[in-house]
Design an enzyme around this catalytic site. Structure first.
Site, mmCIF file in Angstrom:
data_model
loop_
_atom_site.group_PDB
_atom_site.id
_atom_site.type_symbol
_atom_site.label_atom_id
_atom_site.label_comp_id
_atom_site.label_asym_id
_atom_site.label_seq_id
_atom_site.Cartn_x
_atom_site.Cartn_y
_atom_site.Cartn_z
ATOM 1 N N GLY A 58 -19.103 -50.054 1.713
ATOM 2 C CA GLY A 58 -17.920 -49.254 1.426
ATOM 3 C C GLY A 58 -16.634 -49.948 1.857
ATOM 4 O O GLY A 58 -15.639 -49.966 1.114
ATOM 5 N N THR A 59 -16.638 -50.524 3.031
ATOM 6 C CA THR A 59 -15.417 -51.146 3.558
ATOM 7 C C THR A 59 -14.939 -52.265 2.633
ATOM 8 O O THR A 59 -13.747 -52.351 2.321
ATOM 9 C CB THR A 59 -15.674 -51.681 4.986
ATOM 10 O OG1 THR A 59 -16.082 -50.577 5.795
ATOM 11 C CG2 THR A 59 -14.442 -52.325 5.572
ATOM 12 N N ASN A 134 -15.241 -37.697 5.686
ATOM 13 C CA ASN A 134 -16.430 -38.039 6.469
ATOM 14 C C ASN A 134 -16.556 -37.244 7.759
ATOM 15 O O ASN A 134 -17.636 -37.155 8.322
ATOM 16 C CB ASN A 134 -16.459 -39.537 6.776
ATOM 17 C CG ASN A 134 -15.141 -40.057 7.285
ATOM 18 O OD1 ASN A 134 -14.116 -39.911 6.618
ATOM 19 N ND2 ASN A 134 -15.137 -40.638 8.457
ATOM 20 N N GLN A 162 -18.702 -40.963 1.142
ATOM 21 C CA GLN A 162 -19.434 -39.823 1.725
ATOM 22 C C GLN A 162 -20.001 -38.900 0.663
ATOM 23 O O GLN A 162 -20.951 -38.167 0.922
ATOM 24 C CB GLN A 162 -18.505 -38.995 2.626
ATOM 25 C CG GLN A 162 -18.346 -39.525 4.025
ATOM 26 C CD GLN A 162 -19.611 -39.495 4.841
ATOM 27 O OE1 GLN A 162 -20.485 -38.640 4.644
ATOM 28 N NE2 GLN A 162 -19.727 -40.405 5.775
ATOM 29 N N SER A 182 -21.235 -46.635 -1.132
ATOM 30 C CA SER A 182 -21.986 -47.419 -0.148
ATOM 31 C C SER A 182 -23.429 -46.936 -0.096
ATOM 32 O O SER A 182 -23.681 -45.723 -0.079
ATOM 33 C CB SER A 182 -21.312 -47.247 1.213
ATOM 34 O OG SER A 182 -21.998 -47.978 2.191
ATOM 35 N N ALA A 183 -24.376 -47.881 -0.056
ATOM 36 C CA ALA A 183 -25.801 -47.524 -0.163
ATOM 37 C C ALA A 183 -26.310 -46.690 1.007
ATOM 38 O O ALA A 183 -27.115 -45.783 0.823
ATOM 39 C CB ALA A 183 -26.630 -48.810 -0.273
ATOM 40 N N THR A 220 -23.378 -65.247 -3.845
ATOM 41 C CA THR A 220 -24.694 -64.797 -4.317
ATOM 42 C C THR A 220 -24.936 -63.363 -3.879
ATOM 43 O O THR A 220 -24.717 -63.026 -2.714
ATOM 44 C CB THR A 220 -25.799 -65.720 -3.751
ATOM 45 O OG1 THR A 220 -25.498 -67.053 -4.166
ATOM 46 C CG2 THR A 220 -27.170 -65.324 -4.242
ATOM 47 N N CYS A 308 -17.708 -44.321 13.245
ATOM 48 C CA CYS A 308 -16.930 -45.550 13.335
ATOM 49 C C CYS A 308 -15.919 -45.479 14.461
ATOM 50 O O CYS A 308 -15.421 -46.486 14.921
ATOM 51 C CB CYS A 308 -16.216 -45.807 12.017
ATOM 52 S SG CYS A 308 -17.238 -45.451 10.597
HETATM 53 N N1 PLP Z 1 -15.397 -44.452 3.662
HETATM 54 C C1 PLP Z 1 -15.975 -43.359 4.212
HETATM 55 C C2 PLP Z 1 -15.480 -42.002 3.842
HETATM 56 C C3 PLP Z 1 -17.021 -43.519 5.125
HETATM 57 O O1 PLP Z 1 -17.587 -42.451 5.684
HETATM 58 C C4 PLP Z 1 -17.459 -44.828 5.457
HETATM 59 C C5 PLP Z 1 -18.536 -45.051 6.442
HETATM 60 O O2 PLP Z 1 -18.865 -44.214 7.236
HETATM 61 C C6 PLP Z 1 -16.836 -45.925 4.846
HETATM 62 C C7 PLP Z 1 -15.798 -45.692 3.959
HETATM 63 C C8 PLP Z 1 -17.236 -47.338 5.148
HETATM 64 O O3 PLP Z 1 -18.436 -47.656 4.482
HETATM 65 P P1 PLP Z 1 -19.370 -48.860 5.024
HETATM 66 O O4 PLP Z 1 -19.927 -48.386 6.327
HETATM 67 O O5 PLP Z 1 -20.424 -49.034 3.975
HETATM 68 O O6 PLP Z 1 -18.509 -50.054 5.154
#
Ligand code: PLP
Length: 368
Positions: A58-59, A134, A162, A182-183, A220, A308
């Site tokens: 996700g990031t 989140n 989320q 995000s997986a 890759t 986080c």
């Molecule tokens: N965005 C939201 C709303 C999230 O909850 C999160 C992770 O908790 C992220 C982004 C970041 O995703 P990733 O952990 O896959 O980098």
């Protein structure tokens, strides 16, 4: 991870040794596994396979969306309750001259699309809003926001990390130009994700190197991770109704019984449409961090703010934006439910929370 997801990850790790960019047979076989994963991820969000760019999560998807569209200086409109991945990317770009408007929310964490529309200016390059928060689970009116942005010719990015697998996500219906997923939020592995990029939208890559992902993300691909992500998306689609029904039932019972059993409990964001699995609970007058530690010792894993931010012990920016005092935010914990939880988990969690909260409250009363 769901057993079928783990199995897919292992199968691809064992049998797909080739590089999807190679032209030999092994490479082409790996390419087919990659294509299949792309179709599965695209299928869950209503996109075309070529609109999917695989990333490390996700990031990275969020970084690619924001930095790929907004080349500072310029203006970005976002909300005050975004994940750090959005907020800190914007903060970083402010140092290069980007102007950022962070639109506030109401007491349930909800954005007013009119406030977002009012923040759009002639130099606005991007609107970035999350679909589901989140920390509290509040669902944002992304379709209305994307429509307002479109009227002004501004692309709209949605952080749907989320939301995916928990509520319907359809990029065409939402009318967004970019969408991050995000997986690991839907039973897939950590370190795999995707960015939906609407066909025709120009995106400046963040990584220069090979020509993978149609020149949008060099390197890759993480084939086993991405294949497992594809499998997780397929399962989420097949099991969507069962999963959401279960999570909603467990979450609603949890909140109902908690209110009945524990003094001074209220649910943050309860007035808005929320994700089915998230419950952000305020225990008025109690130290959330102490409660969290004790819950952990008793086998109940909860969270203060988002994972986080764990360890920072700073009042949650989301709850602060919703108007809670610093003390109220530090008395709030997030509980999440997943497809592997059951009624017994709820029963046990309620027992443990009621006992700990009662104990903490009486020791507080005894010591004034
Ligand atoms: N965005 C939201 C709303 C999230 O909850 C999160 C992770 O908790 C992220 C982004 C970041 O995703 P990733 O952990 O896959 O980098």
């Amino acid at each position: 991870m769901h057993p079928a997801v783990l199995e897919e990850m292992l199968r691809v790790s064992r049998s797909e040794f080739g590089n999807p960019s190679s032209i030999h047979r092994e490479g082409q076989q790996a390419r087919r596994a990659l294509d299949r994963a792309r179709m599965r991820v695209a299928g869950l969000i209503g996109a075309a396979p070529e609109e999917i760019v695989f990333t490390s999560g996700g990031t990275e998807s969020i970084d690619l969306a924001i930095q790929g569209v907004t080349v500072a200086p310029g203006h970005v409109v976002t909300s005050a309750v975004e994940h750090q991945a959005v907020l800190n990317t914007c903060r970083h770009l402010e140092q290069s001259g980007l102007r950022v408007t962070r639109v506030g929310v109401d007491g349930d964490g909800l954005l007013d699309p009119r406030s977002v529309a009012a923040a759009l200016g002639d130099d606005t390059r991007l609107v970035s809003v999350m679909l589901a928060n989140n920390e509290v689970g509040t669902l944002q009116p992304v379709r209305e926001i994307a429509a307002a942005a479109r009227e002004r010719g501004v692309p709209c990015h949605c952080d749907a990390v989320q939301a995916l697998g928990k509520i319907p996500v359809d990029v065409r219906d939402m009318g967004v130009d970019l969408l991050s997923v995000s997986a690991h939020k839907l039973g897939g592995p950590k370190g795999a994700g995707a960015l939906y990029v609407r066909r025709g939208l120009e995106l400046v890559p963040r990584l220069y190197g090979g020509h993978q992902e149609r020149h949008r993300r060099a390197g890759t691909e993480n084939l086993s991770g991405v294949a497992a992500f594809g499998m997780a998306c397929d399962l989420a689609r097949q099991q969507f109704e069962d999963r959401t029904r279960l999570m909603t039932t467990l979450r609603d019972r949890f909140e109902r019984e908690l209110r009945g059993r524990v003094q001074g409990v209220s649910v943050n964001g309860a007035g808005a449409g929320r994700l089915p699995n998230t419950s952000n609970v305020m225990f008025t007058g109690l130290d959330g961090e102490a409660l969290l530690m004790n819950l952990d010792l008793m086998g109940v894993a909860a969270s203060s703010a988002s994972a986080c931010s764990a360890g920072q012990n700073e009042p949650s920016h989301v709850l602060r934006a919703m108007g809670l005092t610093a003390e109220q935010t530090l008395s709030s914990l997030r509980f999440s439910f997943g497809p592997t939880n059951d009624e017994d988990d709820v029963t046990r969690a309620i027992e443990v929370i009621a006992e700990l909260a009662g104990r903490m409250r009486s020791s507080k009363d005894a010591h004034g």
